[in-house]
Every structure is written in structure tokens, then in C-alpha cells.
Scaffold this motif. Structure first.
Motif, PDB file in Angstrom:
ATOM      1  N   TYR A   1      22.438   4.862  -9.669  1.00  0.00           N
ATOM      2  CA  TYR A   1      22.247   4.559  -8.262  1.00  0.00           C
ATOM      3  C   TYR A   1      20.855   3.946  -8.148  1.00  0.00           C
ATOM      4  O   TYR A   1      20.109   3.900  -9.133  1.00  0.00           O
ATOM      5  CB  TYR A   1      22.347   5.838  -7.411  1.00  0.00           C
ATOM      6  CG  TYR A   1      21.467   6.948  -7.952  1.00  0.00           C
ATOM      7  CD1 TYR A   1      20.138   7.072  -7.554  1.00  0.00           C
ATOM      8  CD2 TYR A   1      21.957   7.849  -8.897  1.00  0.00           C
ATOM      9  CE1 TYR A   1      19.323   8.062  -8.071  1.00  0.00           C
ATOM     10  CE2 TYR A   1      21.144   8.838  -9.415  1.00  0.00           C
ATOM     11  CZ  TYR A   1      19.833   8.950  -8.993  1.00  0.00           C
ATOM     12  OH  TYR A   1      19.022   9.925  -9.503  1.00  0.00           O
TER      13      TYR A   1
ATOM     14  N   THR B   1      20.463   3.948   3.794  1.00  0.00           N
ATOM     15  CA  THR B   1      21.920   3.891   3.976  1.00  0.00           C
ATOM     16  C   THR B   1      22.274   2.877   5.055  1.00  0.00           C
ATOM     17  O   THR B   1      23.182   2.064   4.880  1.00  0.00           O
ATOM     18  CB  THR B   1      22.470   5.281   4.335  1.00  0.00           C
ATOM     19  OG1 THR B   1      22.187   6.182   3.249  1.00  0.00           O
ATOM     20  CG2 THR B   1      23.967   5.253   4.592  1.00  0.00           C
TER      21      THR B   1
ATOM     22  N   TYR C   1      24.180  -0.093   3.033  1.00  0.00           N
ATOM     23  CA  TYR C   1      25.624   0.138   3.073  1.00  0.00           C
ATOM     24  C   TYR C   1      26.303  -0.603   4.222  1.00  0.00           C
ATOM     25  O   TYR C   1      27.477  -0.413   4.482  1.00  0.00           O
ATOM     26  CB  TYR C   1      25.926   1.638   3.183  1.00  0.00           C
ATOM     27  CG  TYR C   1      25.661   2.399   1.909  1.00  0.00           C
ATOM     28  CD1 TYR C   1      26.708   2.823   1.106  1.00  0.00           C
ATOM     29  CD2 TYR C   1      24.366   2.680   1.500  1.00  0.00           C
ATOM     30  CE1 TYR C   1      26.475   3.521  -0.067  1.00  0.00           C
ATOM     31  CE2 TYR C   1      24.114   3.374   0.331  1.00  0.00           C
ATOM     32  CZ  TYR C   1      25.173   3.796  -0.448  1.00  0.00           C
ATOM     33  OH  TYR C   1      24.922   4.473  -1.606  1.00  0.00           O
ATOM     34  N   ASP C   2      25.540  -1.418   4.918  1.00  0.00           N
ATOM     35  CA  ASP C   2      26.091  -2.182   6.033  1.00  0.00           C
ATOM     36  C   ASP C   2      25.779  -3.659   5.804  1.00  0.00           C
ATOM     37  O   ASP C   2      24.606  -4.051   5.745  1.00  0.00           O
ATOM     38  CB  ASP C   2      25.472  -1.706   7.358  1.00  0.00           C
ATOM     39  CG  ASP C   2      26.020  -2.472   8.532  1.00  0.00           C
ATOM     40  OD1 ASP C   2      27.175  -2.208   8.927  1.00  0.00           O
ATOM     41  OD2 ASP C   2      25.303  -3.360   9.042  1.00  0.00           O
TER      42      ASP C   2
ATOM     43  N   ARG D   1      28.673   2.641  10.988  1.00  0.00           N
ATOM     44  CA  ARG D   1      29.411   3.548  10.083  1.00  0.00           C
ATOM     45  C   ARG D   1      30.221   4.571  10.878  1.00  0.00           C
ATOM     46  O   ARG D   1      31.197   5.109  10.371  1.00  0.00           O
ATOM     47  CB  ARG D   1      28.448   4.281   9.151  1.00  0.00           C
ATOM     48  CG  ARG D   1      27.937   3.422   8.029  1.00  0.00           C
ATOM     49  CD  ARG D   1      26.782   4.063   7.271  1.00  0.00           C
ATOM     50  NE  ARG D   1      26.963   5.418   6.831  1.00  0.00           N
ATOM     51  CZ  ARG D   1      27.348   5.780   5.602  1.00  0.00           C
ATOM     52  NH1 ARG D   1      27.607   4.851   4.701  1.00  0.00           N
ATOM     53  NH2 ARG D   1      27.458   7.046   5.277  1.00  0.00           N
TER      54      ARG D   1
END
Length: 166
Positions: free
Chosen positions: A35, A57, A61-62, A120
Motif C-alpha cells: 500500500y 482516502t 480513492y475518488d 463515497r
């Protein structure tokens, strides 16, 4: 590493595990493991402790947030990035940058992270509250500790252990 190297008598041929262990002894800002390990702020006050993972995040993650950040920094020069690495540890978000302060960049990036978390749909954006406060005020936790040390604590370092206790 592939075992094809001639070995000096009595020496052991290095393995991939040896290499991985060796890589674990260096401490760059981002360390690649299975990671991405973001190392820039490994600790801090409790109210921001969950904010840093939430920040990353929301950005990484977007796709929309990530693209917004990439667009923002696309024309930053190598010299500008190096200047930020050199100055930010001393002047924080008050670092002059492109006609303003780095604080303005922080406000935008934190907004991107918050938007990413909200997309999310997991009700995570509250974790960013401490990070949002830093971006809005421009005052980092370290600066608050220095103010306490110079003022209320009378240049006594002992209270910092109580302040940062979890």
C-alpha cells in the motif's frame, strides 16, 4: 537477487526478503509497501489523528478529487516543489506561494478531500474536522504547541506529553 551472483565464500546470497527489509529502513515522504504509506505526519493530536487517513482516502480513492489535485499541481515547477519542501517545515501554511499563501492551496485540497469522502457515501467527512481547522486557520498543531510552550507552559516541555497522550 535472482541467485545468479557468484557468492564470496562464506557469504549468503541476498534475497528479495533482504531487499524488502532494506527498503523498510529508508523514510521518504511516501513509502511503497503493499500500500502507499504516507509518512509526512505520522502522529499528532487526537482530533486530527483520524483526519490524515481520511484526507488521503478522500483524495486518492475518488477520481474527481484526484483529478482536481492533479490539475492544480500540473504546472508546478521542480523549483517550486523543492522550495515548498524546504520552507514548509519552518513556515507551514504561511509559506508564500504563487502570489498568496500555501494556506489557500491547503483549503482547496482539503475541500477536494472532503468532497471525495462525501461521494463515497460512508459518512466519513467528519474525520476531516481537525484538518479543515488547520487549513482554515493556517495554524498547524506544532504551532499551537510552540505557542503553549512559549506562553501558558512557561517554557516547560512536560505538558506536551499530556497534550499528545492518547
Amino acid at each position: 537477487m535472482a541467485g545468479k551472483r557468484c557468492c564470496i565464500p562464506g557469504e549468503v546470497i541476498p534475497t528479495i526478503s533482504d531487499w524488502e527489509m532494506h527498503l523498510g529502513t529508508i523514510y521518504p515522504e511516501v513509502r511503497l509497501r503493499k500500500y502507499l504509506e504516507m509518512r509526512g505526519a505520522g502522529s499528532g493530536p487526537w482530533k486530527t489523528f483520524c483526519g490524515l487517513p481520511a484526507f488521503w482516502t478522500g483524495l486518492l480513492y475518488d477520481e474527481v478529487s484526484l483529478q482536481n489535485v492533479l490539475d492544480m499541481i500540473a504546472d508546478w515547477t521542480t523549483e517550486e516543489r523543492q522550495m515548498l519542501r524546504d520552507k514548509v517545515p519552518k513556515t507551514g501554511l504561511k509559506t508564500p506561494f504563487r502570489g498568496g499563501l500555501l494556506q489557500h492551496v491547503a483549503e482547496n485540497v482539503v475541500k477536494f478531500a472532503k468532497d471525495g469522502l462525501e461521494r463515497r457515501g460512508l459518512n466519513e467527512s467528519g474525520f476531516l474536522d481537525g484538518v479543515v481547522e488547520v487549513a482554515i486557520t493556517g495554524v498547524a498543531p506544532a504551532e499551537k504547541l510552540l505557542q503553549l510552550y512559549s506562553g501558558e507552559w512557561g517554557q516547560n516541555i512536560d505538558p506536551v506529553f499530556e497534550e499528545l497522550r492518547y
